[in-house]
Design an enzyme around this catalytic site. Sequence first.
Site, PDB file in Angstrom:
ATOM      1  N   LYS A  67     102.963 122.639  -8.399  1.00  0.00           N
ATOM      2  CA  LYS A  67     101.775 122.920  -9.221  1.00  0.00           C
ATOM      3  C   LYS A  67     101.123 121.615  -9.670  1.00  0.00           C
ATOM      4  O   LYS A  67      99.892 121.483  -9.644  1.00  0.00           O
ATOM      5  CB  LYS A  67     102.164 123.779 -10.436  1.00  0.00           C
ATOM      6  CG  LYS A  67     102.483 125.224 -10.046  1.00  0.00           C
ATOM      7  CD  LYS A  67     103.138 125.996 -11.169  1.00  0.00           C
ATOM      8  CE  LYS A  67     103.619 127.360 -10.659  1.00  0.00           C
ATOM      9  NZ  LYS A  67     104.453 128.080 -11.633  1.00  0.00           N
ATOM     10  N   GLN A 111     106.929 127.412 -17.501  1.00  0.00           N
ATOM     11  CA  GLN A 111     107.630 127.862 -16.300  1.00  0.00           C
ATOM     12  C   GLN A 111     108.798 128.780 -16.678  1.00  0.00           C
ATOM     13  O   GLN A 111     109.609 128.441 -17.532  1.00  0.00           O
ATOM     14  CB  GLN A 111     108.146 126.640 -15.510  1.00  0.00           C
ATOM     15  CG  GLN A 111     108.790 126.984 -14.196  1.00  0.00           C
ATOM     16  CD  GLN A 111     107.828 127.627 -13.203  1.00  0.00           C
ATOM     17  OE1 GLN A 111     106.705 127.170 -13.023  1.00  0.00           O
ATOM     18  NE2 GLN A 111     108.261 128.699 -12.561  1.00  0.00           N
ATOM     19  N   ASP A 134      98.143 131.862 -16.674  1.00  0.00           N
ATOM     20  CA  ASP A 134      99.078 132.680 -15.893  1.00  0.00           C
ATOM     21  C   ASP A 134      98.750 134.165 -16.045  1.00  0.00           C
ATOM     22  O   ASP A 134      99.198 134.987 -15.243  1.00  0.00           O
ATOM     23  CB  ASP A 134     100.514 132.449 -16.399  1.00  0.00           C
ATOM     24  CG  ASP A 134     101.355 131.632 -15.421  1.00  0.00           C
ATOM     25  OD1 ASP A 134     100.943 131.519 -14.255  1.00  0.00           O
ATOM     26  OD2 ASP A 134     102.409 131.127 -15.840  1.00  0.00           O
TER      27      ASP A 134
END
Length: 308
Positions: A67, A111, A134
């Site tokens: 990412k 994460q 997200d």
Amino acid sequence: RRPAQDRARCAFEGLTALSIDGSGIARDLRARLAERATELANAGHRPGLAVILVGDDAASQIYVRNKIKACEETGIRSLLEKYEASFGEGELLARIAALNADTNVHGILVQMPLPKHIDPGRVIEAISVTKDVDGYSIESAGRLVTGLPGFKPCTPWGCMKLIESTGIDLRGKHAVVIGRSNTVGKPMALMLLQADATVTICHSRTPDLAGQTRDADVIVAAVGRRNTLTAAMVKPGAVVIDVGMNHIPEGEPRAGKLCGDVDFAGVCEVASAITPVPGGVGPMTIAMLLANTVESAQRYAQGAPRLV
Ligand code: NAP
């Protein structure tokens, strides 16, 4: 110029399905996002994504690295915050509060999975909905359900882009989603519904999965089990999206390599289009994260970060 999926025929000789080139579609999208990011940076609003990693989970380290690399390649400023597995929940919430207030940060990603002593729900809800790139928060999910603007979860949204790339008109089509997780299956079903498909959601308690999939014009498999979808379960001409990420077990050809939930070779013979694994959904997930971050930066640049 011909669309990416037309350039990549199915890898298996003599078969008719198009292999949907997720890598190519993601690359094209990322190039467009890089242009937007440059424009924003020139106007003093360089997009910024904060990525928080707690603990030393090996897979998470790889995901985070990918990412960050993708951000760099797109001109998005990335801020990586890495903490020991012993990092406290309170400390993490304090970091999120600081990033919520930081006007150079337009997206915050924590994460998963987090160490056991941290409540992931509390952490996700601490992220401002205007920076929830997200799309995992309850408010983002509610916005998706009700059709309000908001950040959409990256994997299913990437799947929508792949489905759109085939040119299929989803209105009135029967779409079957296999899997009902909050991050993939459920939002996928909602996005298909919003596109006017008639949607069926299947899961581990669905008694006759093949009976459902055989009637589907579009199938999205998000299970995490190899060969969940085989050729006999697919209607000729269906579009098949394979979200699964599994490893081929020892003792089999290509042992250790990545594979999806779909028997690619078999389904290629009946489907009209299919995503490969790797090179299908995976690259789109990261591309959509970048898209959400650039979108967020645009909102902040316009002085209207709120998702009306
Ligand atoms: P998950 O939370 O484990 O959900 C799996 C779903 O599959 C559950 O709803 C489960 O049903 C259902 N299921 C299990 N066995 C089944 C069966 N035999 N028949 C029908 N349904 C069955 O997984 P996830 O997070 O949604 O991820 C799914 C897969 O996608 C995994 O392989 C994951 O690694 C992959 N993934 C890929 C990406 C990417 O970027 N490529 C991103 C996210 C996830 P129940 O609810 O009844 O248990």
